[in-house]
Design an enzyme around this catalytic site. Structure first.
Site, PDB file in Angstrom:
ATOM      1  N   ASN A  33       0.836  -1.215   0.000  1.00 42.68           N
ATOM      2  CA  ASN A  33       0.000   0.000   0.000  1.00 42.68           C
ATOM      3  C   ASN A  33       0.866   1.259   0.000  1.00 42.68           C
ATOM      4  OD1 ASN A  33      -2.410  -1.518   0.278  1.00 42.68           O
ATOM      5  ND2 ASN A  33      -1.904  -1.816   2.432  1.00 42.68           N
ATOM      6  N   HIS A 119     -14.202  -3.215   5.202  1.00 43.74           N
ATOM      7  CA  HIS A 119     -13.018  -3.850   5.794  1.00 43.74           C
ATOM      8  C   HIS A 119     -13.311  -4.501   7.157  1.00 43.74           C
ATOM      9  CE1 HIS A 119      -8.932  -3.773   7.702  1.00 43.74           C
ATOM     10  NE2 HIS A 119      -8.594  -4.147   6.481  1.00 43.74           N
ATOM     11  N   GLU A 162     -16.354   2.484   2.762  1.00 50.15           N
ATOM     12  CA  GLU A 162     -14.990   2.885   2.383  1.00 50.15           C
ATOM     13  C   GLU A 162     -15.142   3.775   1.149  1.00 50.15           C
ATOM     14  OE1 GLU A 162     -12.223  -0.463   1.923  1.00 50.15           O
ATOM     15  OE2 GLU A 162     -13.437  -1.570   3.347  1.00 50.15           O
ATOM     16  N   SER A 166     -10.728  -1.649  -0.394  1.00 51.02           N
ATOM     17  CA  SER A 166      -9.355  -2.146  -0.310  1.00 51.02           C
ATOM     18  C   SER A 166      -9.093  -3.374  -1.164  1.00 51.02           C
ATOM     19  CB  SER A 166      -8.992  -2.445   1.146  1.00 51.02           C
ATOM     20  OG  SER A 166      -9.819  -3.463   1.651  1.00 51.02           O
ATOM     21  N   ASP A 191     -14.332   5.601   5.435  1.00 51.07           N
ATOM     22  CA  ASP A 191     -12.949   5.136   5.629  1.00 51.07           C
ATOM     23  C   ASP A 191     -12.164   5.476   4.357  1.00 51.07           C
ATOM     24  OD1 ASP A 191     -10.608   3.597   5.595  1.00 51.07           O
ATOM     25  OD2 ASP A 191     -11.493   1.996   6.794  1.00 51.07           O
ATOM     26  N   HIS A 194      -7.506   3.990   1.452  1.00 50.02           N
ATOM     27  CA  HIS A 194      -6.772   3.851   0.186  1.00 50.02           C
ATOM     28  C   HIS A 194      -6.922   5.065  -0.728  1.00 50.02           C
ATOM     29  CE1 HIS A 194      -5.617  -0.207   1.254  1.00 50.02           C
ATOM     30  NE2 HIS A 194      -6.808  -0.266   1.836  1.00 50.02           N
ATOM     31  N   LYS A 225      -0.675   3.700   4.578  1.00 46.98           N
ATOM     32  CA  LYS A 225      -0.764   3.387   3.137  1.00 46.98           C
ATOM     33  C   LYS A 225       0.014   4.477   2.373  1.00 46.98           C
ATOM     34  CE  LYS A 225      -4.258   0.886   4.916  1.00 46.98           C
ATOM     35  NZ  LYS A 225      -4.126  -0.512   5.249  1.00 46.98           N
TER      36      LYS A 225
HETATM   37  N1  PMP Z   1      -9.512   0.372   6.683  1.00 45.23           N
HETATM   38  C1  PMP Z   1      -9.207  -0.155   5.491  1.00 45.23           C
HETATM   39  C2  PMP Z   1     -10.135   0.053   4.349  1.00 45.23           C
HETATM   40  C3  PMP Z   1      -8.018  -0.874   5.328  1.00 45.23           C
HETATM   41  O1  PMP Z   1      -7.710  -1.409   4.134  1.00 45.23           O
HETATM   42  C4  PMP Z   1      -7.163  -1.052   6.434  1.00 45.23           C
HETATM   43  C5  PMP Z   1      -5.839  -1.788   6.336  1.00 45.23           C
HETATM   44  N2  PMP Z   1      -5.746  -2.810   5.475  1.00 45.23           N
HETATM   45  C6  PMP Z   1      -7.548  -0.502   7.668  1.00 45.23           C
HETATM   46  C7  PMP Z   1      -8.709   0.211   7.747  1.00 45.23           C
HETATM   47  C8  PMP Z   1      -6.711  -0.700   8.886  1.00 45.23           C
HETATM   48  O2  PMP Z   1      -5.668   0.202   8.925  1.00 45.23           O
HETATM   49  P1  PMP Z   1      -4.315  -0.179   9.697  1.00 45.23           P
HETATM   50  O3  PMP Z   1      -3.560  -1.090   8.778  1.00 45.23           O
HETATM   51  O4  PMP Z   1      -3.661   1.123   9.926  1.00 45.23           O
HETATM   52  O5  PMP Z   1      -4.713  -0.857  10.961  1.00 45.23           O
END
Ligand code: PMP
Length: 377
Positions: A33, A119, A162, A166, A191, A194, A225
């Site tokens: 990422n 997620h 989101e 992701s 969220d 990305h 990311k």
């Molecule tokens: N939200 C989304 C959409 C993600 O893809 C991720 C991580 N893969 C997270 C939250 C979690 O973030 P972190 O890796 O900082 O715990």
């Protein structure tokens, strides 16, 4: 008894192509990422290193005890201004931020509308929250609207999505959600994991580029990311951030991150502001790779984000394709359930600014050959 149970479980992972191995980075990065290559950027390295020499390593306690530092409040203020909100609060991870937001605000009697492909950290946060849960089909505004019109509550209603998904790399219909949420008084939680650093004229994400800041209640902005670091900012109105600081359990009951990260976050925001050409390059490389894959006959839309899913379906086959590419020097990883729905194992390609056209050309031929070898095309 416990050991037998767990050993059987591990064997079944192995039989079903679901066993994971730890594999440090090797070869050309097509899976991380680190979209802007900030994780290894000299400015971030230098700022973090000098902050460690000045401020030491650990923070020694919760922010609410002796773990607070003025550098945390300063970076939170800067981030809030970047995001165009009144306030922001920094968490040690995106996972912790999502747990805190959803477990704190979703109360008994409330209703939460939740995209099915959100997620795991949002799922877990929602589970901890007390609101009634309504899952709707991925990115289906009509499904959301149907539930919105037919399911009533006296409490508060929330929408959780989101902005850029992701594992599918597709973008939520944020403007349509915003119209519905505004009209119905639904609090929208977005969220931006990305999208932060990559979209919008200022690079603050898809909330900025779609112009829905005024309709968003809170955004979660992980810094692990595109920003190349770790942790996450929750951004929103002052009253909500004040409450999160009082009651967000992953904030209250957890040691504050190492203070040196604040200096590196500052450097990352400097770079986002000073170097818009980095995100333009990312988008150009993305459309180049998408175009090459589509030209080779893969079912990949030419338009789309830096996350490009290549669907394989079967778990073991997805692993085989990833391994074949790894042997050729391309660091590609297979994504399997529970990270994606059953039967939808895939390669999750992600583009970063360290790639170039020649690499992408070599990679797309290798990918097509590897897919053909397992009968996927
Ligand atoms: N939200 C989304 C959409 C993600 O893809 C991720 C991580 N893969 C997270 C939250 C979690 O973030 P972190 O890796 O900082 O715990």
């Amino acid at each position: 008894m416990l050991e037998t149970r767990i050993r059987q479980r591990l064997e079944s992972f192995e039989l079903n192509g679901l066993s994971r191995r730890l594999l440090p980075p090797a070869g050309i990065d097509l899976s991380s990422n680190d979209y802007l290559q900030f994780a290894s950027h000299p400015m971030l390295r230098a700022s973090m290193a000098s902050a460690i020499l000045e401020a030491g390593c650990g923070s020694t306690g919760s922010r609410l005890l002796r773990g607070d530092r003025s550098c945390f409040s300063a970076i939170e203020q800067r981030f809030a201004a970047f995001k165009g909100t009144e306030a922001a609060l920094y968490f040690s991870s995106g996972y912790a931020a999502n747990l805190a937001v959803l477990s704190t605000f979703l109360e008994d009697g409330d209703l939460v509308f939740f995209d099915r492909l959100n997620h795991a950290s949002l799922i877990d946060g929602m589970r901890l929250g007390k609101a009634r849960k309504i899952l709707f089909a991925h990115n289906e505004v009509a499904a959301f609207e149907h539930y919105l019109r037919t399911i009533r509550t006296a409490g508060q209603r929330f929408l959780v999505v989101e902005s850029l998904f992701s594992m599918d790399g597709d973008i939520a219909p944020l403007n349509e959600y915003a119209d519905l949420c505004r009209e119905a008084g639904v609090a929208m939680i977005v969220d931006e994991a990305h999208a932060i650093g990559l979209y919008g004229d200022r690079g603050s994400g898809l909330i900025e580029s779609t112009g829905i800041a005024g309709d968003t209640f809170l955004s979660i902005n992980p810094a692990g990311k595109a920003l190349g670091l770790a942790g996450a900012f929750v951004a929103g109105p002052q009253w909500a951030i004040d409450y999160l600081m009082q009651r967000g359990r992953t904030f209250v009951f957890s040691t504050a991150p190492p203070p040196s990260i604040a200096a590196a976050l500052d450097a990352a925001l400097d770079l986002i502001g000073q170097a818009p050409e980095l995100r333009h390059r990312l988008h150009w490389l993305t459309s180049t790779l998408r175009g090459m894959l589509a030209d080779q006959g893969l079912d990949i839309p030419r338009d789309g984000s830096q996350i490009i899913p290549v669907l394989v379906g079967d778990n073991a086959r997805a692993v085989n394709v990833a391994q074949a590419l790894q042997v050729q020097g391309f660091d590609v990883r297979a994504i399997r359930p529970p990270a994606v729905p059953e039967g939808s194992a895939r390669l999750r390609l992600s583009v970063n600014t360290g790639l170039d056209e020649t690499i992408l050309r070599g990679f797309s031929s290798s990918l097509c050959r590897a897919l053909s070898a397992v009968g996927v095309r």
